[in-house]
Design an enzyme around this catalytic site. Structure first.
Site, PDB file in Angstrom:
ATOM      1  N   HIS A 162      -1.819  -5.556   1.432  1.00  0.00           N
ATOM      2  CA  HIS A 162      -3.078  -6.268   1.194  1.00  0.00           C
ATOM      3  C   HIS A 162      -2.737  -7.672   0.728  1.00  0.00           C
ATOM      4  CE1 HIS A 162      -6.988  -7.421  -0.444  1.00  0.00           C
ATOM      5  NE2 HIS A 162      -6.300  -7.895  -1.472  1.00  0.00           N
TER       6      HIS A 162
ATOM      7  N   GLU B 169      -9.350 -10.414  -7.734  1.00  0.00           N
ATOM      8  CA  GLU B 169      -8.417  -9.286  -7.544  1.00  0.00           C
ATOM      9  C   GLU B 169      -7.278  -9.321  -8.566  1.00  0.00           C
ATOM     10  OE1 GLU B 169      -7.356  -9.690  -3.420  1.00  0.00           O
ATOM     11  OE2 GLU B 169      -9.374  -9.121  -2.749  1.00  0.00           O
TER      12      GLU B 169
ATOM     13  N   ASN C 250      -1.689  -0.259   7.072  1.00  0.00           N
ATOM     14  CA  ASN C 250      -1.070  -1.515   7.503  1.00  0.00           C
ATOM     15  C   ASN C 250      -0.219  -2.192   6.426  1.00  0.00           C
ATOM     16  OD1 ASN C 250      -3.174  -2.270   5.891  1.00  0.00           O
ATOM     17  ND2 ASN C 250      -4.368  -3.285   7.495  1.00  0.00           N
TER      18      ASN C 250
ATOM     19  N   LYS D 272       0.834  -1.201   0.000  1.00  0.00           N
ATOM     20  CA  LYS D 272       0.000   0.000   0.000  1.00  0.00           C
ATOM     21  C   LYS D 272       0.874   1.259   0.000  1.00  0.00           C
ATOM     22  CE  LYS D 272      -3.804  -2.306   2.483  1.00  0.00           C
ATOM     23  NZ  LYS D 272      -4.737  -2.209   3.641  1.00  0.00           N
TER      24      LYS D 272
ATOM     25  N   TYR E 232     -12.296  -2.950  -3.372  1.00  0.00           N
ATOM     26  CA  TYR E 232     -12.772  -2.946  -1.980  1.00  0.00           C
ATOM     27  C   TYR E 232     -14.303  -2.888  -1.888  1.00  0.00           C
ATOM     28  CZ  TYR E 232      -8.105  -2.444   0.134  1.00  0.00           C
ATOM     29  OH  TYR E 232      -6.817  -2.658   0.586  1.00  0.00           O
TER      30      TYR E 232
HETATM   31  P1  IDP Z   1      -7.545  -7.025   5.532  1.00  0.00           P
HETATM   32  O1  IDP Z   1      -6.728  -6.038   4.730  1.00  0.00           O
HETATM   33  O2  IDP Z   1      -6.802  -7.521   6.741  1.00  0.00           O
HETATM   34  O3  IDP Z   1      -8.126  -8.136   4.688  1.00  0.00           O
HETATM   35  P2  IDP Z   1     -10.217  -5.857   5.529  1.00  0.00           P
HETATM   36  O4  IDP Z   1     -11.233  -6.112   6.589  1.00  0.00           O
HETATM   37  O5  IDP Z   1     -10.428  -6.501   4.188  1.00  0.00           O
HETATM   38  O6  IDP Z   1      -8.785  -6.213   6.137  1.00  0.00           O
HETATM   39  O7  IDP Z   1     -10.157  -4.276   5.343  1.00  0.00           O
HETATM   40  C1  IDP Z   1      -9.488  -3.694   4.245  1.00  0.00           C
HETATM   41  C2  IDP Z   1      -8.614  -2.559   4.751  1.00  0.00           C
HETATM   42  O8  IDP Z   1      -9.454  -1.529   5.295  1.00  0.00           O
HETATM   43  C3  IDP Z   1      -7.698  -2.940   5.923  1.00  0.00           C
HETATM   44  O9  IDP Z   1      -6.479  -3.542   5.519  1.00  0.00           O
HETATM   45  C4  IDP Z   1      -7.476  -1.605   6.579  1.00  0.00           C
HETATM   46  O10 IDP Z   1      -6.540  -0.830   5.842  1.00  0.00           O
HETATM   47  C5  IDP Z   1      -8.857  -0.965   6.459  1.00  0.00           C
HETATM   48  N1  IDP Z   1      -9.746  -1.266   7.612  1.00  0.00           N
HETATM   49  C6  IDP Z   1     -10.385  -2.437   7.859  1.00  0.00           C
HETATM   50  N2  IDP Z   1     -11.136  -2.355   8.972  1.00  0.00           N
HETATM   51  C7  IDP Z   1     -10.979  -1.098   9.437  1.00  0.00           C
HETATM   52  C8  IDP Z   1     -11.534  -0.408  10.578  1.00  0.00           C
HETATM   53  O11 IDP Z   1     -12.304  -0.940  11.371  1.00  0.00           O
HETATM   54  N3  IDP Z   1     -11.126   0.880  10.745  1.00  0.00           N
HETATM   55  C9  IDP Z   1     -10.277   1.508   9.887  1.00  0.00           C
HETATM   56  N4  IDP Z   1      -9.758   0.904   8.793  1.00  0.00           N
HETATM   57  C10 IDP Z   1     -10.095  -0.404   8.577  1.00  0.00           C
HETATM   58 MG    MG Z   2      -9.507  -7.984   3.114  1.00  0.00          MG
END
Ligand code: IDP
Ligand code: MG
Length: 145
Positions: A123, A134, A120, A13, A53
């Protein structure tokens, strides 16, 4: 364990690219034993991220997530190997970098920055269906391969 050769989509990212962690992510994927079969640095459109997304459309962090993903270039890659989807999710660690296990990409390299969306680093696809969907979004030129 049954042999199950898979492909997964990995994104570094914008925070990972900004912090010069592309090589570190690649190192962890390769030293784990997975093969990177495609890789490129790109700056996709908002529409592309909205499709990628789509499952999060309507959630409070959806708009901040799109803004964040548009904030700079990303690196997209395909990694291959037996059970690579599960394996890379393990390498990445849990979504929240504050509580992600030390030893994981997110646990070692990221933390809560107090932003609306969690930054984070990476992805990784979460299932075979997601990976196929994807990969087609980020690597349309590989269609049919
Ligand atoms: P993942 O990347 O671990 O699969 P997902 O639930 O698919 O997590 O969410 C996509 C991205 O959205 C996450 O990597 C993070 O950057 C962001 N995200 C997910 N949940 C939250 C939240 O509760 N608050 C803020 N950002 C979130
Ligand atoms: Mg995800």
């Amino acid at each position: 364990m049954a042999v199950s050769i898979e492909r997964t989509l990995i994104l570094v990212k914008p925070d990972g690219v900004r912090r010069a962690l592309v090589g570190e992510v690649i190192r962890r994927v390769e030293t784990k034993g997975y093969q990177i079969s495609a890789l490129k640095m790109i700056q996709p459109t908002r529409d592309l991220f909205a499709v990628h997304y789509a499952e999060h459309d309507g959630k409070p962090f959806f708009e901040p997530l799109l803004e964040f993903m548009l904030s700079g270039p990303i690196v997209a890659m395909i990694a291959e190997g037996n059970r690579v989807i599960e394996g890379f999710r393990k390498l990445a660690g849990t979504t929240d970098p504050t509580t992600a296990e030390p030893g994981t990409i997110r646990g070692d390299l990221a933390r809560d920055q107090g932003t609306k969306v969690v930054q984070n680093i990476v992805h990784g696809s979460d299932s075979v269906e997601s990976a196929n969907r994807e990969i087609a979004i980020f690597f349309p030129e590989l269609k049919g391969n």
